[in-house]
Every structure is written in C-alpha cells, then in structure tokens.
Design a protein around this motif. Sequence first.
Motif, PDB file in Angstrom:
ATOM      1  N   ALA A  67       0.806  -1.287   0.014  1.00  0.00           N
ATOM      2  CA  ALA A  67      -0.010  -0.018   0.092  1.00  0.00           C
ATOM      3  C   ALA A  67       1.018   1.394   0.013  1.00  0.00           C
ATOM      4  O   ALA A  67       0.542   2.370  -0.729  1.00  0.00           O
ATOM      5  N   LEU A  68       1.943   1.136   0.769  1.00  0.00           N
ATOM      6  CA  LEU A  68       2.874   2.658   0.854  1.00  0.00           C
ATOM      7  C   LEU A  68       3.453   2.621  -0.335  1.00  0.00           C
ATOM      8  O   LEU A  68       3.751   3.830  -1.080  1.00  0.00           O
ATOM      9  N   GLY A 122       2.980   5.901  -2.994  1.00  0.00           N
ATOM     10  CA  GLY A 122       4.033   6.524  -2.929  1.00  0.00           C
ATOM     11  C   GLY A 122       4.315   7.493  -1.572  1.00  0.00           C
ATOM     12  O   GLY A 122       4.985   8.410  -1.592  1.00  0.00           O
ATOM     13  N   LYS A 123       3.920   6.936  -0.439  1.00  0.00           N
ATOM     14  CA  LYS A 123       3.794   7.436   0.787  1.00  0.00           C
ATOM     15  C   LYS A 123       4.784   7.067   1.621  1.00  0.00           C
ATOM     16  O   LYS A 123       5.241   5.632   1.329  1.00  0.00           O
ATOM     17  N   GLY A 177       9.577   8.913  13.623  1.00  0.00           N
ATOM     18  CA  GLY A 177       9.858   8.286  12.471  1.00  0.00           C
ATOM     19  C   GLY A 177       8.962   8.139  11.238  1.00  0.00           C
ATOM     20  O   GLY A 177       7.692   8.480  11.572  1.00  0.00           O
ATOM     21  N   LEU A 178       9.603   7.656  10.113  1.00  0.00           N
ATOM     22  CA  LEU A 178       8.849   7.470   9.052  1.00  0.00           C
ATOM     23  C   LEU A 178       8.959   5.772   8.598  1.00  0.00           C
ATOM     24  O   LEU A 178      10.022   5.502   8.584  1.00  0.00           O
ATOM     25  N   VAL A 179       7.986   5.530   8.405  1.00  0.00           N
ATOM     26  CA  VAL A 179       7.923   3.932   7.745  1.00  0.00           C
ATOM     27  C   VAL A 179       7.534   3.926   6.487  1.00  0.00           C
ATOM     28  O   VAL A 179       6.630   4.522   5.788  1.00  0.00           O
ATOM     29  N   TYR A 180       8.459   3.208   5.437  1.00  0.00           N
ATOM     30  CA  TYR A 180       8.216   3.431   3.998  1.00  0.00           C
ATOM     31  C   TYR A 180       8.821   2.103   3.433  1.00  0.00           C
ATOM     32  O   TYR A 180       9.449   1.387   4.079  1.00  0.00           O
ATOM     33  N   ALA A 181       8.273   1.802   2.176  1.00  0.00           N
ATOM     34  CA  ALA A 181       8.602   0.461   1.673  1.00  0.00           C
ATOM     35  C   ALA A 181       9.752   0.758   0.739  1.00  0.00           C
ATOM     36  O   ALA A 181       9.985   1.972   0.052  1.00  0.00           O
ATOM     37  N   ALA A 182      10.744  -0.102   0.807  1.00  0.00           N
ATOM     38  CA  ALA A 182      11.982  -0.163   0.039  1.00  0.00           C
ATOM     39  C   ALA A 182      12.428  -1.807  -0.192  1.00  0.00           C
ATOM     40  O   ALA A 182      12.817  -2.656   0.408  1.00  0.00           O
TER      41      ALA A 182
END
Length: 293
Positions: free
Chosen positions: A129-130, A134-135, A151-156
């Motif tokens: 979903a992330l 693009g969030k 913190g930021l949690v994002y897909a990598a």
Amino acid sequence: MPPIWSGTLTFGLVAIPVRMESATRSHRIAFRQVHREDQGRVRYRKVCELDEHVLMPEDIGRAYETPGGQLVSVTDDDLDQMPLPTAKTIEVSGFLDLASVRGEQFATPYFLAPAVPGANKPYVLMREALARAGKAAVGKWALRGSGEALGLVYAAGDILVAHRMRWADELRPAGDAAPPDVYLTAEEIRGALALIDAIGDTDLTAYHDEYAEAMRTVVEAKAHGEAPPSPVRPKAADTGVTDLMTALQRAAEQARADRGEDAAVHAMPKKRAGKKAAAKKTAAKKTARKRAG
C-alpha cells in the motif's frame, strides 16, 4: 542479529507484530589511547565517589538528578512500565510524500521485520500500500533509555524501513549560510549544466572508504617495521584559469577526456542570434537587392 526494539506497528485497525533491526554498520577505525613514553594502554575505571571502589558494569545503575540535586533511581523495569503508548507500539498517525521531507531531518534507518509468521500478510499489505501510494507513514516509538523518536515507515523493495527523524525544532535555520544575491548569465548556467552532463551519473555502490584502507596500509607497514607509504596528494588547481566560463569549459573537456569522448563533438553551443537580429539581417538583404535593381 538481536532486535533493537520489539513491538506492534498499527495501521488503522491492522496490528503488525514487528521487530526493529539496525540497517547500517560502521567500518570506522577505533584507536586506543596509549602512554607516549612506554606505549602502555590508558584505561578508564569507573569509581564510586563515596567509597572510591572500582565498579564493574553489573554494579552500575542509572538515576535521574532532580533540579534540587536528589538522585532518583530508575531501573529497566521502570522504563518498560512507563505510561507511554509508544513504548511498545508504533502507531501510524498520518502519511506524507517522502520527497517532501528535508534531507537534513533524516537520522538513523532501521529495518522492520515481521516478528511472527502471522504478521507476514499484514506486513506485505502495508508495504504494498505504501509503495503504490508513494507515501511514508508517520509515527513515534520509544527506545529504552534514549527517549521517544519520531519516524517514517516506508517501503524499500521487499521490506519496510523505519527511519528515525530529527524533530522539527531540532533543525537549525540556515541563517547566513546562503551567499548574497549573485547574478548569473544564461551562458554560465549552460556551462555548469554542460559540466554536469560531462561528468555523468554515478552509482553510490562504487564508492568505498579509502580512509580505512589507507589507515590499514599505514598500520601494517609500521607493524612490520617498514616506512609508511608516500602520501597521495590531489591534483593541483589550474591557477591559470581567470574566469568562471573558462574553468567550466576546461573541466567539462577534462571530464569527457577521462570518459574517452571527443571534446569537439560536445563543444559548448554558441548563443543563437535572436529573432529580431535575424529579421534585421533579412530586411537589410532585401533593401540591398532593391538598390541594386
């Protein structure tokens, strides 16, 4: 690798048990302090100021000093039982575009991994979903002894990254770091763009720590009683360059030569004559023809 933190990542009504792991490692060279005279190692001992006994790590606790000077003991259990929701939970409170965050606000990255097999599906759901939106998700967590973190949690790729951020009020204003207003000509800007194009794109994985390698070379030589290698000095600057445009053009030519390209093919384009100038030339030619007739 043992987790740094374990808890729950909450995404609306979805709860994902996760563990937090370090995403980086350091190859920083550590030096020992020694006595110059006999090379004996310098050791620091922790001593109780009341009885002057040398203490072992297991003898040392922590305490908070109040403004009045009173020391209040704080144990690991006290930290674990703090009335703070972020002690065991990263609660997503909003989302933002990762590109909108100032680079200097990023601090330390961590990997988030599913803590139990049952967390795999909601973990992948949040990751996808992330990635598609693009969030980055915004949340807070608390690490024992180091306070609460934004913190930021994002897909990598296949994982979720939890990137610790600096608080907004920790960022200093730029102040007078920027130079005063400077006028640049269009030709100077074209020259700088040409230099960027000549140097070309690069890959961060191609870079490595030359300091660590150089230090190992020096240490190995001295350990074997050999003279350390001669220092490598950077190329001397061209003191004959007197103006910015000449410097840009020479740098671009050198960059292309280093890449094995023909500099003549990439010569800096000359400024084209404007429409008005071209119209004047055409009118002048017509006038000359009439007079000749």
